[in-house]
Design an enzyme around this catalytic site. Structure first.
Site, PDB file in Angstrom:
ATOM      1  N   GLY A 176     -50.517 -51.385 100.228  1.00 32.11           N
ATOM      2  CA  GLY A 176     -51.109 -52.550 100.877  1.00 32.11           C
ATOM      3  C   GLY A 176     -50.221 -53.771 100.893  1.00 32.11           C
ATOM      4  O   GLY A 176     -50.463 -54.689 101.654  1.00 32.11           O
ATOM      5  N   HIS A 185     -19.934 -56.338 110.734  1.00 30.05           N
ATOM      6  CA  HIS A 185     -21.209 -55.765 110.312  1.00 30.05           C
ATOM      7  C   HIS A 185     -21.929 -55.326 111.583  1.00 30.05           C
ATOM      8  O   HIS A 185     -21.403 -55.512 112.672  1.00 30.05           O
ATOM      9  CB  HIS A 185     -21.991 -56.830 109.513  1.00 30.05           C
ATOM     10  CG  HIS A 185     -23.216 -56.308 108.826  1.00 30.05           C
ATOM     11  ND1 HIS A 185     -23.268 -55.087 108.228  1.00 30.05           N
ATOM     12  CD2 HIS A 185     -24.452 -56.857 108.642  1.00 30.05           C
ATOM     13  CE1 HIS A 185     -24.479 -54.901 107.711  1.00 30.05           C
ATOM     14  NE2 HIS A 185     -25.210 -55.958 107.949  1.00 30.05           N
ATOM     15  N   ASP A 211     -20.618 -56.418  98.808  1.00 26.36           N
ATOM     16  CA  ASP A 211     -21.595 -55.453  99.315  1.00 26.36           C
ATOM     17  C   ASP A 211     -21.375 -54.080  98.677  1.00 26.36           C
ATOM     18  O   ASP A 211     -20.263 -53.579  98.645  1.00 26.36           O
ATOM     19  CB  ASP A 211     -21.407 -55.359 100.841  1.00 26.36           C
ATOM     20  CG  ASP A 211     -22.412 -54.440 101.513  1.00 26.36           C
ATOM     21  OD1 ASP A 211     -23.355 -53.977 100.841  1.00 26.36           O
ATOM     22  OD2 ASP A 211     -22.256 -54.190 102.734  1.00 26.36           O
ATOM     23  N   HIS A 270     -23.827 -42.327 114.816  1.00 29.85           N
ATOM     24  CA  HIS A 270     -24.276 -43.449 114.004  1.00 29.85           C
ATOM     25  C   HIS A 270     -23.192 -43.804 113.011  1.00 29.85           C
ATOM     26  O   HIS A 270     -22.564 -42.945 112.418  1.00 29.85           O
ATOM     27  CB  HIS A 270     -25.545 -43.096 113.229  1.00 29.85           C
ATOM     28  CG  HIS A 270     -25.918 -44.150 112.244  1.00 29.85           C
ATOM     29  ND1 HIS A 270     -26.339 -45.401 112.648  1.00 29.85           N
ATOM     30  CD2 HIS A 270     -25.885 -44.180 110.894  1.00 29.85           C
ATOM     31  CE1 HIS A 270     -26.570 -46.143 111.568  1.00 29.85           C
ATOM     32  NE2 HIS A 270     -26.301 -45.428 110.498  1.00 29.85           N
ATOM     33  N   GLY A 321     -23.430 -50.157 108.879  1.00 28.46           N
ATOM     34  CA  GLY A 321     -22.852 -51.495 108.888  1.00 28.46           C
ATOM     35  C   GLY A 321     -22.173 -51.830 107.565  1.00 28.46           C
ATOM     36  O   GLY A 321     -21.738 -52.964 107.376  1.00 28.46           O
ATOM     37  N   HIS A 322     -22.134 -50.863 106.664  1.00 28.38           N
ATOM     38  CA  HIS A 322     -21.631 -51.139 105.310  1.00 28.38           C
ATOM     39  C   HIS A 322     -20.438 -50.248 104.981  1.00 28.38           C
ATOM     40  O   HIS A 322     -20.462 -49.050 105.272  1.00 28.38           O
ATOM     41  CB  HIS A 322     -22.737 -50.885 104.279  1.00 28.38           C
ATOM     42  CG  HIS A 322     -24.005 -51.620 104.583  1.00 28.38           C
ATOM     43  ND1 HIS A 322     -24.241 -52.898 104.149  1.00 28.38           N
ATOM     44  CD2 HIS A 322     -25.083 -51.254 105.317  1.00 28.38           C
ATOM     45  CE1 HIS A 322     -25.426 -53.291 104.581  1.00 28.38           C
ATOM     46  NE2 HIS A 322     -25.963 -52.308 105.300  1.00 28.38           N
TER      47      HIS A 322
HETATM   48 ZN   LIG Z   1     -27.112 -56.524 107.076  1.00 31.79          ZN
END
Ligand SMILES: [Zn+2]
Length: 582
Positions: free
Chosen positions: A71, A165, A219, A388, A391-392
């Site tokens: 929830g 990114h 990151d 695909h 972005g990392h």
């Molecule tokens: Zn991001």
């Protein structure tokens, strides 16, 4: 209409939690990750000097349907330390426009005193667009900054540099402090050609490396993968080939956050004379923002409304749809389960899932794939062909970046603990001193003195997560969440009885209502035994009390009936007695 999201909230200040005083030592700098180092999401990092507190990002985390907090809509970082030191906050600097970096802003900015926001153009548009959904909030103080620009936030000089990114206008920040710079990467990967970083990357990171860098906060999202990630260029080449070769309609499931990819797909479609249909609110909103920012240039008539899908030959149709994670109500799932008004799949259609599976969504993605295969469509999958890229950066990229920046200390950030560890290991293996790696947890207070002495405080700042639950934002939700879990597992058992307060006798046999427990009609025996037991319990607990204490009777019933039901069914439903005294 005003949205009561922030008016109805639990006060976040918890008097039980020990307060950590703000930093006063001019030779020290303090780092705290309020969120984002024990999860993917709710990123928020603080850099504090004797004069200033600078905040980097204010994200939230989505709660997946398989989570243990039923929830709850989102989870936010805990900002109590910031609330206590509001007068020291000089700004909120936002690295890029993904929700795990901006999603918390509408819920948190008021609590931390509405500080000025510094970010790049596209990110500013995305933040302002979200603020529109919260019209009762005070206006944000937005400052658009440029790459290469150096500004003072409070007394602290900061400069901004570009990073690669999956969304345009992503940036990293270098914060100047007395004993060296603190470099915050934001989310990033490297633009590279088979492991050879591009000239832009070499220039950017090479320039940063000329400074004296005290700390790199980097990151870690893809640190569990070795080497270099698939270059986006290769993904685009593959996608272009697919768009060109596919016969029949092509439906691409992707993330709305993948701006670059979506823009590229539309450009390719236009070049090949295809029409594009956008399905899903977040895709439409984000592409509108991209068009507004001048990042998407598309001629009129390329993007068509879904109602016109039948007006064009199917070979000319490309659909960009949300829901590649199997989200129940997103476009792709509705298409897959034949609940979509305008798109009925047939065996000439091709579906491309141009995204990876986010941890926690495996089951729903499986359901989506099964439903799609049932329709007999052709499916192209990111694992089968390179459609695909993340972005990392993978660990190879992260090590290269750290080598360029050449910091004294390294703090892996943005990721689950396993990712943070892998980021650390990769760098230690590459020769970085182990004792200079900071493995942070949420709320950990990290002071670095004189540019060399690392001091991690024994106590953390409050880091219990805040939850957005409908219109409520607060920290003290555990009781509610625990009840929901127990209701989900064992259901409830409600007893309604009328008690004569003079004699302590029941007026009649009690009523029993249950939900999610056992099928009552098939358990009449259990019910009648329960009624007898309730009657006995009421009579026993009222015999020696005058006047009758109904609360005491209720507690007795709860205990006795819970034990009885457990013994008979091996279930522990929530027992709720309702006693009416007459
Ligand atoms: Zn991001």
């Amino acid at each position: 209409m005003t949205n009561p999201a922030l008016t109805h909230r639990v006060s976040p200040a918890d008097p039980k939690v020990k307060t950590i005083p703000p930093l006063t030592d001019p030779d020290a700098v303090r780092i705290i990750a309020l969120g984002g180092v024990e999860e993917v999401g709710k990123n928020m990092t603080i850099v504090e000097t004797a004069d200033d507190i600078l905040i980097f990002d204010a994200g939230f985390q989505f709660v997946s349907s398989e989570s243990d907090a039923p929830g709850v809509n989102y989870i936010l970082p805990n900002t109590q330390y910031l609330e206590e030191n509001k007068d020291k906050i000089r700004g909120l600097i936002v690295t890029h426009g993904h929700l795990d970096h901006i999603g918390g802003i509408p819920f948190l900015i008021e609590r931390i005193g509405n500080p000025p926001i510094y970010t790049r153009y596209l990110t500013s548009l995305m933040i302002l667009k979200r603020q529109e959904e919260f019209p009762h909030l005070p206006k944000v103080n937005m400052n658009v900054v440029e790459i290469g620009q150096k500004i003072n936030v409070g007394n602290t000089p900061v400069k901004f540099f570009p990073v690669t990114h999956s969304i345009p206008d992503s940036m990293g920040i270098s914060v100047e402090t007395k004993h060296g710079n603190i470099v915050i990467s934001g989310d990033l990967k490297l633009d590279h050609d088979d492991g050879e970083p591009s000239k832009v990357e070499k220039d950017t990171w090479g320039t940063l490396g000329k400074d004296k860098n005290l700390l790199l906060i980097g990151d870690s999202t893809n640190a569990e993968r070795d080497g270099f990630s698939i270059p986006e260029v290769r993904v685009h080449t593959n996608i272009e080939k697919i768009i060109r070769d596919v016969r029949g309609r092509l439906i691409i499931g992707t993330f709305a956050s993948q701006f670059e990819r979506m823009i590229r797909i539309i450009e390719i479609a236009e070049k090949l004379g295809k029409k594009v249909v956008l399905e899903g609110r977040s895709i439409k909103t984000n592409l509108e923002i991209a068009e507004h920012a001048g990042m998407l240039k598309v001629s009129k008539g390329t993007i068509i409304p879904i109602q016109e899908i039948e007006d064009h030959p199917s070979d000319k149709i490309l659909v960009l749809a949300t829901g590649a994670q199997g989200e129940e109500f997103a476009a792709l799932m509705r298409i897959a389960t034949m609940r979509h008004k305008f798109i009925t799949l047939n065996d000439r259609d091709t579906i491309m899932l141009s995204s990876s599976v986010i941890p926690g969504n495996e089951l729903s993605v499986q359901k989506l794939k099964d439903n799609l295969y049932r329709r007999g469509v052709h499916i192209i999958h990111y694992r089968a062909s390179d459609v695909h890229s993340t972005g990392h950066g993978n660990s190879g990229e992260l090590v290269w970046i750290r080598e360029q920046v050449n910091p004294t200390f390294l703090m892996p950030a943005y990721g689950y603990h396993s990712m943070i560890r892998c980021h650390a290991y990769a760098n230690i293996e590459a020769g970085f001193p182990k004792e200079n790696v900071i493995l942070a947890d949420n709320g950990m207070v990290i002071d670095i003195k004189n540019g060399k002495d690392l001091n991690i405080l024994k106590d953390k700042v409050p880091c219990e997560q805040l939850m957005v639950d409908g219109f409520t934002v607060g920290a003290k939700q555990e009781v509610v969440i625990r009840d929901r879990q127990s209701l989900a597992e064992d259901g409830m058992f409600v007893i309604i009885a009328t008690v004569n307060t003079k004699t302590g006798q029941l007026r009649k046999s009690p009523d029993i209502i249950s939900r999610g427990f056992v099928y009552l009609r098939e358990n009449q025996q259990l019910l009648s035994e329960a009624r007898v037991l309730i009657k006995k319990t009421v009579e026993k607990s009222t015999t020696r009390s005058h006047p009758i204490d109904l609360d005491f009777v209720k507690d007795e019933i709860t205990d006795v009936v819970s034990g009885f039901l457990m013994q008979k069914t091996h279930k522990t439903p929530m027992v709720i007695p309702v006693l009416i005294g007459i």
